[in-house]
Design an enzyme around this catalytic site. Structure first.
Site, mmCIF file in Angstrom:
data_model
loop_
_atom_site.group_PDB
_atom_site.id
_atom_site.type_symbol
_atom_site.label_atom_id
_atom_site.label_comp_id
_atom_site.label_asym_id
_atom_site.label_seq_id
_atom_site.Cartn_x
_atom_site.Cartn_y
_atom_site.Cartn_z
ATOM 1 N N MET A 1 0.816 -1.219 0.000
ATOM 2 C CA MET A 1 0.000 0.000 0.000
ATOM 3 C C MET A 1 0.852 1.273 0.000
ATOM 4 S SD MET A 1 -1.226 -0.307 3.885
ATOM 5 C CE MET A 1 0.017 -0.305 5.165
ATOM 6 N N HIS B 1 1.758 -12.118 -8.935
ATOM 7 C CA HIS B 1 0.469 -11.556 -8.511
ATOM 8 C C HIS B 1 0.611 -10.338 -7.620
ATOM 9 C CE1 HIS B 1 1.060 -13.159 -4.556
ATOM 10 N NE2 HIS B 1 -0.196 -13.145 -4.206
ATOM 11 N N LYS C 1 -8.412 -0.402 4.201
ATOM 12 C CA LYS C 1 -7.879 -1.718 4.552
ATOM 13 C C LYS C 1 -8.706 -2.345 5.659
ATOM 14 C CE LYS C 1 -4.064 -3.096 5.616
ATOM 15 N NZ LYS C 1 -4.527 -4.365 5.062
#
Lengths: 486, 143
Positions: free
Chosen positions: A387, A409, A485
């Site tokens: 993040m 990924h 989050k």
């Protein structure tokens, strides 16, 4: 130094453990990484990827992507294709969070337009998208209706006003893996998941508002084709979540079933119980394949319903319809699946069961299964970074056949959650990030600390390794400005 | 210390060792270790609801596996944070049976400091064994 002595360098970014590395390996194990990344790999990656190479029916190589790290059964980042006739299906090759995945959604808003309302935007997203442990979805339904959701996936969303046809077109298999039969799922799985449709979850699941800065466009033509450059400093939304408690229960149910039949009924011996498996064409293997598809479809529907909510929030705040705001989905990528696909093996096309765990399908240009608009470009691949450090949009390449057209990924962890919590404080991290222009809302400061950027590998190095290996090509780097989050 | 988290097993997940003089106490400690991954202030959980559970499995390992998964089931299905009260484990026809009282309450975001969700109990390095002091378990949770 974790690198085993037998590891050979095949090319700049391909490393191989030969079959002689471990008793029972049927094929070599390959790891995609730069020199720096290979030396940073957990010892568990080498152990686990070579364990995967022992599974019955495995074809060509067991693979691990450059974001790979220690998982259970397969490493996170693991890829393995099995011959469906002689091979197995393994829940450990898919993961507990079945079809955990990512979506990228465009807007025609600029950073300059969004910045004055950024706090409001993130606060509203945080209020409207349920996050955190035990969160409940905003769509109330009976458990029987949920059985329709898991059989129909995004099609259920389209019928119920939570999707557009274009959303389905931009999702793998149109947002519904065919062959999902709700009679193969337990009542416990239904009860665990039916109140969670439209929830983000926690851990590394998030919804992020990002900016495409002109200097971060790496391939202008592909960026144009993916709709990234309609305005300078374009705002986009990326989010990451999966099949929630429903998928977790499906995986647990079948892990237990496979443990009870694998050796007793099928005589399969494995080196790690998390690799529990059953022959693909056995009754147990087929039941799990169907149940897994139910969880895949739940995850597609979950992300679809969340996308609907995101559109509502943007529409309310910017006083324009989602269409007027250009809120079109670029693509939805799945991380934890097994799927029958046709690939070239020894010059002939063969159907294979491709397990991808913590890795992304990355079909190259011209491959069947891609929407018409991406036939020339290859599949959009969405790589979520930490993040703090930014994310990437990539494109699948025609050279990815050896790894069954699969790529990384995300960044991949380098630091344990426990260690991250010792090194970072969530409230301080939140303040520091805000000073750097990233406004974060969270349900848990402990959870936030675990997701600190320094707990992850360098995303730039990870995506560069996939490009050098011919798996996926960089299109643009995306910079975060806001995040919610769990 | 009846349980201890371990950083050396799995980076993305949470591993712990638990140990206790009896199998019943081991189940209790493993349950607390699992719940503490999700709830910062377990001491604040009120015993407002009581559930009786009965599970049967062929051996201690699979019985603890099911017992911990039961806690995860109630966390998602009924939003309950549950901690074990009385636990009784006895031999049965199928192997072993655990009868347990679980006490707790619904997640209340204003009072409970929630951490990271636990998705599943994994089989990675999973072990329940007799040791000189009683019983010991190693568990890796998928978070």
């Amino acid at each position: 130094m974790n690198v085993p002595a037998e590891l050979k360098r095949i090319s700049e970014t391909i490393w191989e453990l030969p079959v002689s590395h471990k008793e029972g390996m049927l094929v070599p194990a390959r790891i995609v990484a730069s020199e720096k990344l290979i030396h940073e790999m957990d010892a568990g990656v080498f152990e686990q990827v070579s364990n995967v190479a022992t599974l019955p029916g495995i074809q060509r190589y067991a693979y691990c992507m450059p974001d790979g790290h220690w998982g259970y059964g397969f490493p996170i980042g693991g890829v393995a294709a099995m011959d469906p006739g002689s091979g197995v299906i393994s829940p450990g090759g898919i993961g507990f969070d079945i079809n955990c995945g990512m979506r990228l959604v465009l807007t025609n808003l600029t950073a300059e337009q969004v910045q004055p309302k950024l706090h409001q935007l993130i606060d509203r997203l945080f209020a409207r998208i349920p996050t955190g442990v035990g969160c409940q979805g905003f769509i109330k339904m009976k458990s029987d209706d949920f059985r329709s959701v898991v059989q129909q996936g995004s099609r259920w969303c389209l019928k119920n006003g939570f999707a557009t046809q274009n959303d389905l077109d931009m999702t793998e298999e149109g947002g519904c893996f065919p062959g999902a039969n709700a009679s193969d799922i337990s009542q416990k799985a239904v009860e665990r998941g039916y109140n969670q449709l439209g929830t983000l979850g926690s851990g590394n699941h998030y919804c992020e508002v990002q900016v495409v800065q002109p200097q971060n466009i790496i391939d202008q033509d592909l960026a144009d084709a993916f709709g990234l450059t309609t305005v300078p400093n374009q705002v986009v939304i990326m989010f990451h979540c999966g099949s929630r408690g429903f998928g977790h229960q499906v995986a647990t149910d079948y892990l237990k079933l496979f443990l009870s039949v694998m050796e007793r009924k099928y005589g399969i011996k494995i080196v790690d119980r998390e690799l529990a498996c059953a022959p693909f064409h056995s009754p147990e293997g087929q039941a799990y394949f169907s149940a897994m598809k139910c969880a895949v479809n739940m995850a597609f529907a979950n992300r679809q319903v969340i996308l609907h909510r995101i559109r509502e929030v943007f529409s309310d705040l910017f006083h324009a319809s989602p269409d007027e705001l250009g809120m079109r989905m670029v693509y939805d990528v799945a991380h934890n699946t097994a799927k029958l696909e046709r690939h070239l093996v020894n010059s002939s096309r063969k159907e294979l069961l491709v397990h991808r765990k913590g890795s992304t399908r990355a079909f190259g240009p011209g491959m069947p299964g891609l929407p018409e608009c991406y036939q020339k470009t290859g599949q959009p691949v969405i790589i979520g970074g930490s993040m703090e450090t930014g994310s990437y949009l990539l494109a699948g390449m025609s050279t990815g056949g050896d790894a069954w057209f699969t790529t990384a990924h995300g960044s991949g962890r380098t630091m344990s959650r426990h260690e991250a919590k010792k090194n970072f404080r969530g409230d301080k991290l939140q303040r520091d990030m805000e000073q750097r222009g990233i406004y974060v809302r969270t349900d848990s400061f402990g959870g936030l600390a675990e997701e600190a950027g320094a707990a992850y590998k360098n995303i730039d190095e990870v995506v560069e390794a996939t490009e050098l290996a011919g798996l996926s090509k960089r299109v643009a780097r995306l910079v975060p400005i806001g995040n919610i989050k769990g | 210390m009846p349980f201890e988290y371990r950083s050396d097993i799995a980076h993305a997940d949470v591993a712990f060792d638990a140990w206790a003089p009896t199998l019943e106490e081991l189940f209790g400690e493993a349950a607390r270790a699992t719940m503490e991954v999700m709830v910062e202030n377990l001491a604040e959980v009120r015993p407002a609801q009581t559930l009786e559970v009965k599970l049967e499995q062929e051996n201690e390992e699979m019985l603890l596996f099911d017992f911990l998964n039961e806690l995860l089931f109630y966390k998602d299905a009924r939003r309950l944070i549950l901690l074990p009260g009385e636990i009784e484990i006895s031999p049965s026809d199928g192997g072993l049976t655990v009868r347990a009282t679980l006490l707790g309450e619904e997640i209340a975001p204003t009072r409970h400091e929630m951490r990271t969700d636990v998705k599943a109990v994994t089989m990675l390095r999973y072990k329940v064994e007799r040791v000189a002091q009683g019983w010991r378990a190693t568990v890796v949770l998928d978070v």
